[in-house]
Design a protein around this motif. Structure first.
Motif, PDB file in Angstrom:
ATOM      1  N   PRO A   1       0.819  -1.213   0.000  1.00  0.00           N
ATOM      2  CA  PRO A   1       0.000   0.000   0.000  1.00  0.00           C
ATOM      3  C   PRO A   1       0.855   1.267   0.000  1.00  0.00           C
ATOM      4  N   GLY A   2       0.426   2.240  -0.797  1.00  0.00           N
ATOM      5  CA  GLY A   2       1.150   3.495  -0.911  1.00  0.00           C
ATOM      6  C   GLY A   2       2.139   3.534  -2.050  1.00  0.00           C
ATOM      7  N   THR A   3       2.401   2.394  -2.692  1.00  0.00           N
ATOM      8  CA  THR A   3       3.364   2.360  -3.796  1.00  0.00           C
ATOM      9  C   THR A   3       2.856   3.140  -5.000  1.00  0.00           C
ATOM     10  N   VAL A   4       1.570   3.003  -5.297  1.00  0.00           N
ATOM     11  CA  VAL A   4       0.962   3.648  -6.462  1.00  0.00           C
ATOM     12  C   VAL A   4      -0.042   4.687  -5.985  1.00  0.00           C
ATOM     13  N   PRO A   5       0.023   5.922  -6.470  1.00  0.00           N
ATOM     14  CA  PRO A   5      -0.921   6.966  -6.031  1.00  0.00           C
ATOM     15  C   PRO A   5      -2.363   6.612  -6.367  1.00  0.00           C
ATOM     16  N   LEU A   6      -3.278   7.041  -5.491  1.00  0.00           N
ATOM     17  CA  LEU A   6      -4.684   6.720  -5.643  1.00  0.00           C
ATOM     18  C   LEU A   6      -5.497   7.844  -6.270  1.00  0.00           C
ATOM     19  N   ARG A   7      -4.885   8.988  -6.570  1.00  0.00           N
ATOM     20  CA  ARG A   7      -5.684  10.096  -7.097  1.00  0.00           C
ATOM     21  C   ARG A   7      -6.369   9.695  -8.396  1.00  0.00           C
ATOM     22  N   GLY A   8      -7.672   9.964  -8.447  1.00  0.00           N
ATOM     23  CA  GLY A   8      -8.456   9.575  -9.611  1.00  0.00           C
ATOM     24  C   GLY A   8      -9.075   8.206  -9.497  1.00  0.00           C
TER      25      GLY A   8
ATOM     26  N   VAL B   1      -3.872  -0.094  -5.362  1.00  0.00           N
ATOM     27  CA  VAL B   1      -4.194  -0.315  -6.772  1.00  0.00           C
ATOM     28  C   VAL B   1      -2.982  -0.967  -7.419  1.00  0.00           C
ATOM     29  N   GLY B   2      -3.261  -1.872  -8.373  1.00  0.00           N
ATOM     30  CA  GLY B   2      -2.151  -2.610  -8.965  1.00  0.00           C
ATOM     31  C   GLY B   2      -2.543  -3.255 -10.281  1.00  0.00           C
TER      32      GLY B   2
ATOM     33  N   LEU C   1       4.051  -1.967 -12.713  1.00  0.00           N
ATOM     34  CA  LEU C   1       4.270  -1.379 -11.394  1.00  0.00           C
ATOM     35  C   LEU C   1       5.380  -0.341 -11.431  1.00  0.00           C
ATOM     36  N   SER C   2       6.450  -0.617 -12.166  1.00  0.00           N
ATOM     37  CA  SER C   2       7.557   0.354 -12.235  1.00  0.00           C
ATOM     38  C   SER C   2       7.119   1.619 -12.942  1.00  0.00           C
ATOM     39  N   VAL C   3       6.232   1.496 -13.926  1.00  0.00           N
ATOM     40  CA  VAL C   3       5.738   2.659 -14.664  1.00  0.00           C
ATOM     41  C   VAL C   3       4.826   3.519 -13.788  1.00  0.00           C
ATOM     42  N   THR C   4       4.009   2.878 -12.965  1.00  0.00           N
ATOM     43  CA  THR C   4       3.018   3.611 -12.177  1.00  0.00           C
ATOM     44  C   THR C   4       3.479   3.940 -10.764  1.00  0.00           C
ATOM     45  N   GLY C   5       4.426   3.182 -10.233  1.00  0.00           N
ATOM     46  CA  GLY C   5       4.850   3.378  -8.857  1.00  0.00           C
ATOM     47  C   GLY C   5       6.278   3.813  -8.673  1.00  0.00           C
TER      48      GLY C   5
END
Length: 420
Positions: A189-196, A214-215, A228-232
């Motif tokens: 949790p927290g690796t990928v932003p949740l905005r939107g 989110v993943g 994951l590397s692209v988004t996080g």
């Protein structure tokens, strides 16, 4: 057209010019139109085809260059409604993209549309809502694809998308991945932003961090890593690079949530194959981890999550947070001597559609990773009806779990298209 290829492979071919993004996207839309799975429920065709043409004309590109993909309906995508399966939101067209969508597109992906969800994402057993109806499992239309990322997993398994992005609080990535025979990652949790990622309305900032994330979902573990590397952002490198060097803890059954004979056989065979490949197997859970208490405590966290949406805090919250912290410490000690922990994703294969059933019992096994906030991959483990092997990794070491799942495919088997 290579509809069951991985996103990584397709991007490489488009960059080399041996595959046309425009032609691939056109054929993918034709495939979506002809499908009776009801997984992809909204598309933006003009945008996708124009972007694909630009990708074909470009010299080089990002790691997802020209790859057509979809995202779960709960993410904001400019020009498409963010419905969450709720009729009141049917016309709530987004004017901007979620962070996940922005980052995927910056890497070259073409988000061509959105996949189906249960009403308000409130069911991890099935995917059906009053707007778009029911999504079925591509491997057997009488069975559920799971939820709440059921449309996402079904789209991948049916060859209707090359990559997907979902969300996971109570197994909503991992359970559908297991039922549909694809890969799904719940990141730390927290690796990928949740905005939107929210229902339509003013942005809401959570009062505290919940064990949700989110993943990505994909047809290979390597695609999970790439997404994951692209988004996080950059990942902590995997602890091991060879399967034979991994130390794996294993628990494949529990009297409080026994696996079916079908799942038990598939997962036992998978662990035997891993042991023959040199993986050092260690039976048992971490000291101080009670799976029943852990599942009950996770149930409280889920209830707290929904209460927080209404501005409420249930009684006993402070005590629950202390329990969660102690559990995290127990798992941290465990991962000093183990690299991953293996267990079922869910105790059964995809069940028949049944709107009377709440499927609450499906949460027992996914809670093992969710409550302490650990990354977990559901990987296909074989069988005529797929069973998911859950690979749990240390906190913030997502690539250790991904790498194990990637290497395990050589001996356990990975994604297999329906009917093969």
């Amino acid at each position: 057209m290579p509809f069951f290829r991985t996103a990584t492979e397709v991007a490489a071919e488009i960059r080399r010019g041996t595959l046309s993004s425009r032609e691939l996207t056109e054929e993918l839309f034709a495939r979506i139109d002809a499908s009776d799975v009801n997984a992809v429920v909204a598309t933006r065709r003009d945008f996708a085809l124009e972007t694909a043409s630009k990708a074909d004309a470009a010299d080089g590109g990002g790691p997802l260059h020209g790859v057509p993909m979809t995202v779960k309906d709960a993410f904001a995508v400019a020009g498409l409604a963010t419905t969450w399966g709720e009729p009141a939101f049917a016309d709530a067209v987004a004017d901007r993209d979620a962070v996940v969508v922005e980052r995927l597109q910056a890497a070259g992906a073409i988000v061509v549309g959105k996949t189906n969800v249960p009403h308000l994402l409130a069911d991890f057993g099935q995917t059906v809502n009053p707007i778009y109806g029911r999504t079925v499992n591509p491997r057997d239309h009488t069975r559920t694809p799971g939820g709440s990322s059921g449309g996402a997993a079904a789209a991948l398994a049916a060859g209707l998308s090359f990559l997907e992005y979902g969300s996971d609080l109570a197994g909503s990535i991992r359970i559908p991945a297991a039922y549909c025979g694809v890969y799904g990652l719940k990141p730390t949790p927290g690796t990928v932003p949740l905005r939107g990622f929210q229902p339509p309305g003013p942005p809401a900032e959570p009062a505290r961090e919940f064990p949700s994330a989110v993943g990505p979902l994909a047809r290979s573990a390597a695609d999970l890593r790439l997404a994951l590397s692209v988004t996080g952002g950059p990942l902590t490198p995997s602890r091991r690079s060879r399967l034979a060097d991994f130390r794996a803890g294993v628990v494949l059954d529990d009297p409080h949530c026994p696996v079916t004979g079908e799942v038990g056989t598939i997962l036992s065979d998978a662990v035997d194959a891993l042991a023959k490949a040199g993986v050092r197997i260690r039976e048992g859970r971490p000291d101080g981890v009670d799976p029943v208490a852990q599942a009950e405590a996770f149930g409280f966290q889920v209830e707290w999550f929904f209460a927080a949406q209404e501005g409420r805090e249930p009684p006993g919250a402070d005590d629950q947070e202390r329990r969660r912290a102690a559990l995290g410490a127990a798992w941290a000690r465990y991962f000093r001597d183990a690299d991953v922990f293996l267990c079922p994703t869910v105790f059964t294969t995809a069940p028949k559609h049944d709107d009377r059933h709440r499927y609450d019992d499906q949460v027992f096994w996914v809670a093992q990773a969710s409550l302490p906030g650990l990354p977990a991959v559901s990987a296909p483990a074989g069988g005529p009806r797929p069973a998911g092997l859950q690979v749990v990794g240390p906190a913030h070491e997502d690539d250790t779990a991904i790498t194990f799942a990637e290497l395990a495919a050589d001996v356990v088997g990975g994604f297999v298209p329906p009917g093969e």
